[in-house]
Design a protein around this motif. Structure first.
Motif, PDB file in Angstrom:
ATOM      1  N   GLY A 179       0.824  -1.193   0.000  1.00 11.81           N
ATOM      2  CA  GLY A 179       0.000   0.000   0.000  1.00 11.81           C
ATOM      3  C   GLY A 179       0.862   1.248   0.000  1.00 11.81           C
ATOM      4  N   PHE A 180       0.264   2.368  -0.427  1.00  9.70           N
ATOM      5  CA  PHE A 180       0.983   3.640  -0.505  1.00  9.70           C
ATOM      6  C   PHE A 180       0.072   4.719   0.088  1.00  9.70           C
ATOM      7  N   SER A 181       0.673   5.629   0.827  1.00 12.56           N
ATOM      8  CA  SER A 181      -0.090   6.719   1.435  1.00 12.56           C
ATOM      9  C   SER A 181       0.750   7.987   1.428  1.00 12.56           C
ATOM     10  N   ALA A 182       0.060   9.121   1.393  1.00  9.56           N
ATOM     11  CA  ALA A 182       0.730  10.422   1.389  1.00  9.56           C
ATOM     12  C   ALA A 182      -0.044  11.370   2.291  1.00  9.56           C
ATOM     13  N   SER A 183       0.666  12.362   2.830  1.00 13.72           N
ATOM     14  CA  SER A 183       0.047  13.307   3.762  1.00 13.72           C
ATOM     15  C   SER A 183       0.423  14.733   3.382  1.00 13.72           C
ATOM     16  N   LYS A 184      -0.143  15.677   4.120  1.00 16.00           N
ATOM     17  CA  LYS A 184       0.072  17.087   3.818  1.00 16.00           C
ATOM     18  C   LYS A 184       1.495  17.551   4.078  1.00 16.00           C
ATOM     19  N   ASP A 185       2.229  16.845   4.918  1.00 18.36           N
ATOM     20  CA  ASP A 185       3.608  17.250   5.190  1.00 18.36           C
ATOM     21  C   ASP A 185       4.581  16.742   4.136  1.00 18.36           C
ATOM     22  N   GLY A 186       4.073  16.112   3.062  1.00 16.75           N
ATOM     23  CA  GLY A 186       4.928  15.641   1.982  1.00 16.75           C
ATOM     24  C   GLY A 186       5.471  14.243   2.169  1.00 16.75           C
ATOM     25  N   THR A 187       5.071  13.563   3.220  1.00 15.54           N
ATOM     26  CA  THR A 187       5.565  12.213   3.464  1.00 15.54           C
ATOM     27  C   THR A 187       4.830  11.213   2.584  1.00 15.54           C
ATOM     28  N   ILE A 188       5.602  10.403   1.857  1.00 14.80           N
ATOM     29  CA  ILE A 188       5.059   9.300   1.063  1.00 14.80           C
ATOM     30  C   ILE A 188       5.605   8.007   1.645  1.00 14.80           C
ATOM     31  N   VAL A 189       4.711   7.104   2.023  1.00 17.10           N
ATOM     32  CA  VAL A 189       5.112   5.865   2.697  1.00 17.10           C
ATOM     33  C   VAL A 189       4.609   4.676   1.893  1.00 17.10           C
ATOM     34  N   GLN A 190       5.503   3.708   1.706  1.00 17.80           N
ATOM     35  CA  GLN A 190       5.138   2.419   1.114  1.00 17.80           C
ATOM     36  C   GLN A 190       5.131   1.385   2.230  1.00 17.80           C
ATOM     37  N   TRP A 191       4.019   0.655   2.394  1.00 18.27           N
ATOM     38  CA  TRP A 191       3.886  -0.222   3.539  1.00 18.27           C
ATOM     39  C   TRP A 191       3.321  -1.574   3.134  1.00 18.27           C
ATOM     40  N   ASP A 192       3.602  -2.544   3.994  1.00 18.88           N
ATOM     41  CA  ASP A 192       3.109  -3.900   3.789  1.00 18.88           C
ATOM     42  C   ASP A 192       1.701  -4.018   4.379  1.00 18.88           C
ATOM     43  N   VAL A 193       0.779  -4.589   3.623  1.00 15.26           N
ATOM     44  CA  VAL A 193      -0.620  -4.652   4.053  1.00 15.26           C
ATOM     45  C   VAL A 193      -0.780  -5.533   5.288  1.00 15.26           C
ATOM     46  N   ASP A 194      -0.050  -6.636   5.361  1.00 12.92           N
ATOM     47  CA  ASP A 194      -0.214  -7.572   6.476  1.00 12.92           C
ATOM     48  C   ASP A 194       0.431  -7.062   7.762  1.00 12.92           C
ATOM     49  N   SER A 195       1.684  -6.638   7.662  1.00  8.59           N
ATOM     50  CA  SER A 195       2.422  -6.253   8.871  1.00  8.59           C
ATOM     51  C   SER A 195       2.339  -4.769   9.186  1.00  8.59           C
ATOM     52  N   GLY A 196       2.089  -3.931   8.182  1.00 11.68           N
ATOM     53  CA  GLY A 196       2.080  -2.491   8.383  1.00 11.68           C
ATOM     54  C   GLY A 196       3.455  -1.857   8.403  1.00 11.68           C
ATOM     55  N   LYS A 197       4.499  -2.651   8.158  1.00  7.09           N
ATOM     56  CA  LYS A 197       5.859  -2.117   8.152  1.00  7.09           C
ATOM     57  C   LYS A 197       6.027  -1.201   6.945  1.00  7.09           C
ATOM     58  N   GLY A 198       6.462   0.039   7.204  1.00  3.11           N
ATOM     59  CA  GLY A 198       6.533   1.030   6.142  1.00  3.11           C
ATOM     60  C   GLY A 198       7.934   1.522   5.863  1.00  3.11           C
ATOM     61  N   GLU A 199       8.114   2.025   4.640  1.00  4.40           N
ATOM     62  CA  GLU A 199       9.382   2.623   4.202  1.00  4.40           C
ATOM     63  C   GLU A 199       9.064   3.942   3.513  1.00  4.40           C
ATOM     64  N   LYS A 200       9.761   4.990   3.887  1.00  4.29           N
ATOM     65  CA  LYS A 200       9.487   6.324   3.369  1.00  4.29           C
ATOM     66  C   LYS A 200      10.215   6.565   2.050  1.00  4.29           C
ATOM     67  N   TYR A 201       9.588   7.384   1.216  1.00  4.45           N
ATOM     68  CA  TYR A 201      10.212   7.867  -0.010  1.00  4.45           C
ATOM     69  C   TYR A 201      10.940   9.170   0.318  1.00  4.45           C
ATOM     70  N   MET A 202      12.191   9.264  -0.071  1.00  3.90           N
ATOM     71  CA  MET A 202      13.002  10.442   0.216  1.00  3.90           C
ATOM     72  C   MET A 202      12.964  11.402  -0.968  1.00  3.90           C
ATOM     73  N   TRP A 203      12.552  12.641  -0.698  1.00  4.82           N
ATOM     74  CA  TRP A 203      12.515  13.650  -1.752  1.00  4.82           C
ATOM     75  C   TRP A 203      13.939  14.062  -2.131  1.00  4.82           C
ATOM     76  N   PRO A 204      14.220  14.176  -3.427  1.00  8.54           N
ATOM     77  CA  PRO A 204      15.566  14.603  -3.847  1.00  8.54           C
ATOM     78  C   PRO A 204      15.789  16.089  -3.594  1.00  8.54           C
ATOM     79  N   THR A 205      17.012  16.509  -3.739  1.00 12.14           N
ATOM     80  CA  THR A 205      17.354  17.919  -3.557  1.00 12.14           C
ATOM     81  C   THR A 205      16.821  18.754  -4.730  1.00 12.14           C
ATOM     82  N   GLU A 206      16.880  20.077  -4.562  1.00 10.79           N
ATOM     83  CA  GLU A 206      16.397  20.963  -5.613  1.00 10.79           C
ATOM     84  C   GLU A 206      17.179  20.778  -6.908  1.00 10.79           C
TER      85      GLU A 206
END
Length: 519
Positions: A179-206
């Motif tokens: 699963g994938f989720s995003a919030s107003k603070d710019g955080t994008i998280v990829q997570w496992d549906v069964d365990s809920g363990k998530g990994e964040k997407y890191m925004w690159p520099t300008e």
């Protein structure tokens, strides 16, 4: 005689190369070995060479055979075209279905003839493939709603992933494992549906963003905003698209979670995204009133669609090249991209907030007055309307079917609408999200009234029947069903997706999952 001998030695020494002394052993005349002995030695040497080669082959067979086979397979598949690859995958899928059917029919009597079993198996395989094709195309609807059991108190929504700010979008992969989720603070998280363990997407520099195609920020902004409003994942699970206030569509690699490309072109915030099923074709809607089409595979812009008179709020697409959008101009529009035409549907007396396909010919929408509408291709008005679908009540009891106002065929209004019981004038009853389990009659809608509602869509009666209330505190900004219909994912926040005009401090920012039991 001596003179002749000396001449001979001189001639031999002249024939030798410089710097190398002549040896008697090199002359075959002075070799005392017989021909038979030399022949035996040569045969022994050949045997040694052959034996050593065989040993080397035996040692290398185990280590190199696998690698050789892999290289041969890679070389074989590298030369095939896209059509040949599709044919190979289709054949493999048919063999897989045949294996499943064979395992199911292992308990049959052995006395049956092999030809009859073979024919029955092939006919069953054909039925399964035909049913899957009909369900995928939307011509046959899976009847899931009647099989959903009433959730118990223990089976309420559970928060799977936490976010610091309100979640604005959720998406599920095609296999329902990620699963994938995003919030107003710019955080994008990829997570496992069964365990809920998530990994964040890191925004690159300008600098990296500019090298990936991003334009300079417009207005007073000094850098690109990370505020995300929309997410979409491709059918093959390779690409994740995000959009937000920086007016760019960002493309990510789901395997490495790295930023691939930034698509400029929109003149307003990107409010909604969707991939066309089975392809890498991406559609984006924006506050600049346009819909743009991109190719994720080629990292290229294709074309733009014009027609909305106000901001585009929601978008959806199935396998056909048709796009469904709603905007603040109180219209829902169906775009037929190859024909370069569109159909415009008008809401009766409200502004549409969200929409989704039921199949190629039917759609579902939610409005800011708390209504849910069912639409068809043949009518410009809703076929069926559920009034006060997320109305606020003093007791927060689950409304029965008689308590929910309905307008069959868009003309006659039924139901109880006592102003003492319901308050639909507030923004907490706005239907902020709707979703449909793919190729089925099960739908869900969300608002900020403290519950997510499940609905059954009648294929013959063309109506919407309420099923269950699922308690959930907060603004339900996004919903997504699993393909099997066994769970529902909701993106919840203390604030609405497109503003900060409301706040529910009791809500928890995050992703909530509700498991559904099918009979």
């Amino acid at each position: 005689m001596k003179v002749k001998t000396s001449k001979k030695k001189v001639s031999v020494s002249k024939g030798t190369r410089k710097g190398k002394r002549f040896s008697i052993d090199e002359d075959s005349f002075f070799r005392h070995e017989s021909k038979r002995r030399r022949k035996a030695k040569d045969e022994d040497a050949e045997d040694d060479i052959i034996e050593s080669e065989e040993e080397d082959d035996e040692e290398g067979t185990g280590s190199d055979a696998d690698g050789l086979e892999e290289r041969q397979e890679e070389d074989e598949f590298a030369a095939e075209t896209a059509d040949e690859k599709r044919l190979r995958v289709a054949k493999a899928y048919v063999e897989k279905i045949r294996g499943i059917v064979s395992r199911e029919r292992e308990d049959e009597e052995e006395s049956e003839r092999a030809e009859e079993r073979e024919g029955q198996r092939d006919s069953l395989v054909a039925q399964i493939l035909q049913q899957e094709q009909l369900e995928e195309s939307g011509r046959v609807r899976r009847l899931i709603a009647s099989r959903v059991q009433k959730p118990e108190t223990v089976d309420e929504f559970r928060v799977l992933v936490k976010h610091r700010q309100s979640v604005t979008a959720v998406a599920l992969s095609e296999d329902d494992l990620k699963g994938f989720s995003a919030s107003k603070d710019g955080t994008i998280v990829q997570w496992d549906v069964d365990s809920g363990k998530g990994e964040k997407y890191m925004w690159p520099t300008e600098e990296v963003l500019k090298s990936h195609g991003a334009k300079d920020p417009q207005g007073r902004a000094m850098k690109h905003s990370k505020h995300v409003l929309a997410l979409a994942v491709s059918s093959d699970g390779r690409y994740l698209a995000s959009g937000g206030f920086d007016r760019h569509v960002h493309l990510w690699d789901t395997r490495t979670r790295e930023h691939l490309r930034a698509f400029p072109g929109h003149r307003g915030p990107v409010s909604c995204l969707t991939f066309r099923q089975g392809t890498s074709e991406l559609f984006s809607g924006s506050f600049d009133r346009t819909i743009k089409i991109w190719s994720a595979e080629d990292r290229a812009y294709i074309t733009s669609l014009f027609g909305h008179q106000s901001e585009v709020l929601s978008i959806d697409c199935l396998r056909k090249e048709r796009v469904l959008t709603v905007g603040r101009d109180r219209s829902m529009q169906l775009w037929k991209v190859p024909e370069e035409s569109r159909l415009v549907f008008r809401a009766p007396a409200s502004s549409l907030e969200c929409c989704c396909f039921i199949n190629n010919d039917e759609f579902l929408s939610g409005s800011d007055d708390g209504s849910i509408e069912l639409w068809g291709m043949l009518r410009k008005k809703p076929v069926y309307i559920v009034k006060n679908a997320h109305a606020l009540s003093a007791t927060l009891r689950q409304p029965e079917q008689s308590d929910v106002g309905k307008i069959p065929n868009g003309y006659i209004e039924n139901g109880n609408h006592n102003h003492e019981d319901y308050n639909c004038s507030t923004a907490y009853s706005w239907v902020s999200s709707v979703t449909v389990c793919r190729s089925s009659d099960l739908a869900a809608s969300g608002a900020a009234n403290g519950s997510v509602r499940l609905w059954a869509i009648g294929s013959e009666t063309k109506d919407i029947r309420p099923l269950f209330n699922l308690p959930l505190v907060g603004f339900v900004n996004s919903l997504a069903f699993s393909k099997s219909g066994q769970f529902l994912v909701a993106g919840v926040g203390q604030e609405p997706r497109l503003g900060r005009w409301g706040r529910l401090p009791a809500a928890r920012n995050g992703v909530a999952v509700q498991s559904l039991k099918l009979s």
